[in-house]
Motif scaffolding. Sequence first.
Motif, PDB file in Angstrom:
ATOM      1  N   LYS A  52      -7.503 -39.651  11.126  1.00  0.00           N
ATOM      2  CA  LYS A  52      -8.156 -38.382  10.766  1.00  0.00           C
ATOM      3  C   LYS A  52      -9.596 -38.346  11.256  1.00  0.00           C
ATOM      4  N   ARG A  53     -10.275 -39.506  11.160  1.00  0.00           N
ATOM      5  CA  ARG A  53     -11.669 -39.549  11.636  1.00  0.00           C
ATOM      6  C   ARG A  53     -11.725 -39.338  13.145  1.00  0.00           C
ATOM      7  N   ILE A  54     -10.801 -39.988  13.864  1.00  0.00           N
ATOM      8  CA  ILE A  54     -10.783 -39.842  15.325  1.00  0.00           C
ATOM      9  C   ILE A  54     -10.400 -38.418  15.715  1.00  0.00           C
ATOM     10  N   ALA A  55      -9.412 -37.830  15.003  1.00  0.00           N
ATOM     11  CA  ALA A  55      -9.012 -36.449  15.285  1.00  0.00           C
ATOM     12  C   ALA A  55     -10.187 -35.492  15.054  1.00  0.00           C
ATOM     13  N   TYR A  56     -10.898 -35.714  13.956  1.00  0.00           N
ATOM     14  CA  TYR A  56     -12.062 -34.858  13.657  1.00  0.00           C
ATOM     15  C   TYR A  56     -13.147 -35.037  14.713  1.00  0.00           C
ATOM     16  N   LEU A  57     -13.341 -36.288  15.114  1.00  0.00           N
ATOM     17  CA  LEU A  57     -14.351 -36.574  16.137  1.00  0.00           C
ATOM     18  C   LEU A  57     -14.008 -35.874  17.448  1.00  0.00           C
ATOM     19  N   MET A  58     -12.755 -35.894  17.837  1.00  0.00           N
ATOM     20  CA  MET A  58     -12.337 -35.233  19.081  1.00  0.00           C
ATOM     21  C   MET A  58     -12.448 -33.717  18.952  1.00  0.00           C
ATOM     22  N   LEU A  59     -12.055 -33.198  17.776  1.00  0.00           N
ATOM     23  CA  LEU A  59     -12.077 -31.752  17.567  1.00  0.00           C
ATOM     24  C   LEU A  59     -13.494 -31.200  17.584  1.00  0.00           C
ATOM     25  N   CYS A  60     -14.437 -32.019  17.138  1.00  0.00           N
ATOM     26  CA  CYS A  60     -15.833 -31.572  17.051  1.00  0.00           C
ATOM     27  C   CYS A  60     -16.644 -31.892  18.304  1.00  0.00           C
ATOM     28  N   THR A  61     -15.990 -32.445  19.318  1.00  0.00           N
ATOM     29  CA  THR A  61     -16.711 -32.787  20.542  1.00  0.00           C
ATOM     30  C   THR A  61     -17.061 -31.518  21.316  1.00  0.00           C
ATOM     31  N   VAL A 115      -1.949 -35.026  15.701  1.00  0.00           N
ATOM     32  CA  VAL A 115      -2.296 -34.352  14.443  1.00  0.00           C
ATOM     33  C   VAL A 115      -2.786 -32.930  14.713  1.00  0.00           C
ATOM     34  N   GLU A 116      -3.733 -32.778  15.645  1.00  0.00           N
ATOM     35  CA  GLU A 116      -4.312 -31.466  15.927  1.00  0.00           C
ATOM     36  C   GLU A 116      -3.384 -30.592  16.758  1.00  0.00           C
ATOM     37  N   TYR A 117      -2.738 -31.200  17.742  1.00  0.00           N
ATOM     38  CA  TYR A 117      -1.835 -30.420  18.594  1.00  0.00           C
ATOM     39  C   TYR A 117      -0.654 -29.900  17.769  1.00  0.00           C
ATOM     40  N   GLY A 118      -0.115 -30.751  16.875  1.00  0.00           N
ATOM     41  CA  GLY A 118       1.000 -30.340  16.025  1.00  0.00           C
ATOM     42  C   GLY A 118       0.619 -29.209  15.100  1.00  0.00           C
ATOM     43  N   LYS A 119      -0.579 -29.295  14.509  1.00  0.00           N
ATOM     44  CA  LYS A 119      -1.021 -28.217  13.618  1.00  0.00           C
ATOM     45  C   LYS A 119      -1.150 -26.902  14.377  1.00  0.00           C
ATOM     46  N   PHE A 120      -1.705 -26.986  15.585  1.00  0.00           N
ATOM     47  CA  PHE A 120      -1.886 -25.767  16.386  1.00  0.00           C
ATOM     48  C   PHE A 120      -0.534 -25.114  16.701  1.00  0.00           C
ATOM     49  N   VAL A 121       0.424 -25.920  17.125  1.00  0.00           N
ATOM     50  CA  VAL A 121       1.721 -25.375  17.545  1.00  0.00           C
ATOM     51  C   VAL A 121       2.512 -24.822  16.362  1.00  0.00           C
ATOM     52  N   TYR A 122       2.513 -25.543  15.251  1.00  0.00           N
ATOM     53  CA  TYR A 122       3.392 -25.166  14.149  1.00  0.00           C
ATOM     54  C   TYR A 122       2.764 -24.187  13.157  1.00  0.00           C
ATOM     55  N   ILE A 175      -7.489 -41.879  26.878  1.00  0.00           N
ATOM     56  CA  ILE A 175      -8.294 -41.425  25.735  1.00  0.00           C
ATOM     57  C   ILE A 175      -9.187 -40.257  26.136  1.00  0.00           C
ATOM     58  N   PHE A 176      -9.806 -40.333  27.298  1.00  0.00           N
ATOM     59  CA  PHE A 176     -10.656 -39.244  27.788  1.00  0.00           C
ATOM     60  C   PHE A 176      -9.851 -37.938  27.873  1.00  0.00           C
ATOM     61  N   THR A 177      -8.595 -38.042  28.334  1.00  0.00           N
ATOM     62  CA  THR A 177      -7.743 -36.849  28.451  1.00  0.00           C
ATOM     63  C   THR A 177      -7.407 -36.281  27.078  1.00  0.00           C
ATOM     64  N   PHE A 178      -7.080 -37.141  26.118  1.00  0.00           N
ATOM     65  CA  PHE A 178      -6.782 -36.657  24.770  1.00  0.00           C
ATOM     66  C   PHE A 178      -8.001 -35.992  24.144  1.00  0.00           C
ATOM     67  N   VAL A 179      -9.184 -36.576  24.353  1.00  0.00           N
ATOM     68  CA  VAL A 179     -10.417 -35.977  23.821  1.00  0.00           C
ATOM     69  C   VAL A 179     -10.632 -34.592  24.430  1.00  0.00           C
ATOM     70  N   THR A 180     -10.483 -34.501  25.738  1.00  0.00           N
ATOM     71  CA  THR A 180     -10.699 -33.238  26.430  1.00  0.00           C
ATOM     72  C   THR A 180      -9.668 -32.198  26.006  1.00  0.00           C
ATOM     73  N   THR A 212      -7.933 -32.097  23.181  1.00  0.00           N
ATOM     74  CA  THR A 212      -8.159 -31.693  21.788  1.00  0.00           C
ATOM     75  C   THR A 212      -9.214 -30.596  21.719  1.00  0.00           C
ATOM     76  N   GLY A 213     -10.251 -30.756  22.519  1.00  0.00           N
ATOM     77  CA  GLY A 213     -11.302 -29.734  22.552  1.00  0.00           C
ATOM     78  C   GLY A 213     -10.845 -28.418  23.147  1.00  0.00           C
ATOM     79  N   GLN A 214      -9.739 -28.456  23.887  1.00  0.00           N
ATOM     80  CA  GLN A 214      -9.228 -27.246  24.531  1.00  0.00           C
ATOM     81  C   GLN A 214      -8.338 -26.416  23.615  1.00  0.00           C
ATOM     82  N   ILE A 215      -7.891 -26.975  22.499  1.00  0.00           N
ATOM     83  CA  ILE A 215      -6.911 -26.279  21.664  1.00  0.00           C
ATOM     84  C   ILE A 215      -7.419 -24.932  21.175  1.00  0.00           C
ATOM     85  N   ASP A 216      -8.679 -24.911  20.684  1.00  0.00           N
ATOM     86  CA  ASP A 216      -9.167 -23.637  20.147  1.00  0.00           C
ATOM     87  C   ASP A 216      -9.620 -22.675  21.242  1.00  0.00           C
TER      88      ASP A 216
END
Length: 693
Positions: free
Chosen positions: A92-101, A137-144, A229-234, A236-240
């Motif tokens: 959750k911390r890593i997901a939040y960190l990626m989402l807030c990047t 975690v974030e991609y699943g929430k966005f899709v569903y 990891i760089f791709t997942f971070v990038t 995650t930031g693209q979802i919104d």
Amino acid sequence: MSNSLSSTNVQQGVQNLLDMRDEDILDDVYRTHFHCLEKCDVTSLHTVASTVIKCSIEITDKVISKMGGQHGEQRLREETSIASQQLTAKLKRIAYLMLCTPRGEQHARRTTMLILEQLRHYSWDAKALIVQAAFAVEYGKFVYLCPAVTATEWNVVERSLADLNGVVVVQQNTQQHLSYFSSVVKKVMQVIECITEWKRLISSRHDIKDVPALAETLHQIPVVVYWAIFTFVTCTGQIDEFTEYKVQRHELPKTFENKLDSILRNFKDNLELCSREIGRIDDYTRRRSIVLTGKDIVKVLKALIISSENRESRQNIYNGFTGEQVKIEEFKKKHVLLFISGLENIDEETQLLKSISEKLKEKPREVEGYRKEDFKILWIPIVDEWNEKHRKELETNLQRTKIGWYVVKDFSFETGIKLIKEVFNYREKPIIPLISPEGKVENSDTRQIMSMWGIDGFPFRTSDHTRLTQQWNWFWSEITKRNTRIGNLIEEDCYLFIYGGSDPIWIQEFTTAIETLKRQVETINLPVDITIESYQLGKEEPKNVPHFWIAIDSLLTSRKLQMKGGEGVKADFATSEIRRLLSLKQDPKGWVILSKGYNVKLLGHGEAMLETVRDFALKWHGKLHEDVSFDVAFKEYYESIKDKHSSKRCEESVITYGYPTDIVDRKSCPNNDCRRAMEVTSVNYRCCHGHEQ
């Protein structure tokens, strides 16, 4: 204007980052990696995260193909909880960190390095899989939670949950962006699959020294994990970026997918090379086990000869005499003499095997359950690389020698050659190991016993060489005591005439004849090389003669005592030969023993042996050729003339004085032409010189 300039700078910045050298990334990433102290169930974590992402990708692809359309309900299968509370909190911390990047490559790089720092005690594959799970975690929430994606109407709870997670309706004009986003996610999932495959290979317990490509991946994996990891971070930031509230959109650069393609291509190539190298090692280990444990001759030969990639290689076995191809099953339940050699300097071995092959076909004979007809010879010629020259050379050998055995043509199976070198210690010098029907090596090299004993060495086991050598140990032990020179002559493996007798005229004539023979074998153009040496018993020290015969006589008496005492000594070959030698001693002219090295070839009477030596140049040297050795031709001529020289009177045995008469048991006449039972009347002690004809 400023917004446009800012967008251009960001695009340029990402391009520069994507062009970073792997060496620079490797240095940065390695500074964040420590010993793998923390553990997690990466297999279960990968299963759950992959399930979420793959299902999300499937739903996203449907949205792309039919934007805004209605779709059937898609639900995830419930998974068992796979992470501890500590790992869940980390996700959750890593997901939040990626989402807030913030958007931009420098921010993504900073977050990537921060995540690597937080995961410094995890293995390389665990780092990537943990971040994959955080992205899921974030991609699943966005899709569903997005109604445009799930194709369902929101209820109050779902709408509230979507609002809390910042998920709103996907815009109609984001189709191209969403398609490229989905493509990048698919690519990074391929990278993850490669990382898990790398982990499987690196955990296979193979020595890195044996798998060079695996060592190379150890330098690649930090860079591959970094880009995953760089791709997942990038991403995650693209979802919104797909929501309707965005005024300015930061899309993924088009070169991003190219970068992942490059990483995948290079890493996959090395992984495939690793798999091939490990496959070869496993194949070699399996074949080596078959050869060493040997349960079946056909299985052993298959392990040595037939490549897994080329099953047609079984058709490369030919009958050397007929030229016909044969199946490897031809050797089932057979003893195989495996002739392993190159194509050069093998004349001696091929002629030796040709002679043995012909002898195996003569007079079917059984020794301790071994039958001649159950023996086959298989030639495996080994060269660096088969070319037209080598093929012609092989055919020339086959035609010139007209060999009657089998041959493997065009043998180039690297694993088989490596096995032959290791198991049979082949070092480019010809060897002829013997393998039983059960696939057991009964003699690692039969050349010595074949060259020394010929067909008499059948069935050519290591024990047979020991047995044959020990049969005459008693003789060599006594004769070498009298003169050290004879020991050197035996070791030279030459043809050696050992002779003696009581008639000085015969001694002189035989000595002269032997010297003449030595000169003749040097001057006559013979098809084989022959070295002749001689030794006259008692020439240097006459007292050695009675000492030698007393020792031999005592040896026979000793064996009789042992048999009488029930000590298990039977009338074996050695006992029979001792009697023959003592019988030969009674010849009024003289006696001769012909040997080649330690192999005694013939015990002969004086006059017949003298005539055989004298007649070499005139009558029988022409019988010598590549298939008939000197001792064979000598013996054949001797047998043809001995009858006219032999005495019709049978010999008497003389027992040394001092032993009780009851040790004298009934025995056969030692004269091979008689062999009748001898009558025991008394124990005589009489000098043999006084015998009349």
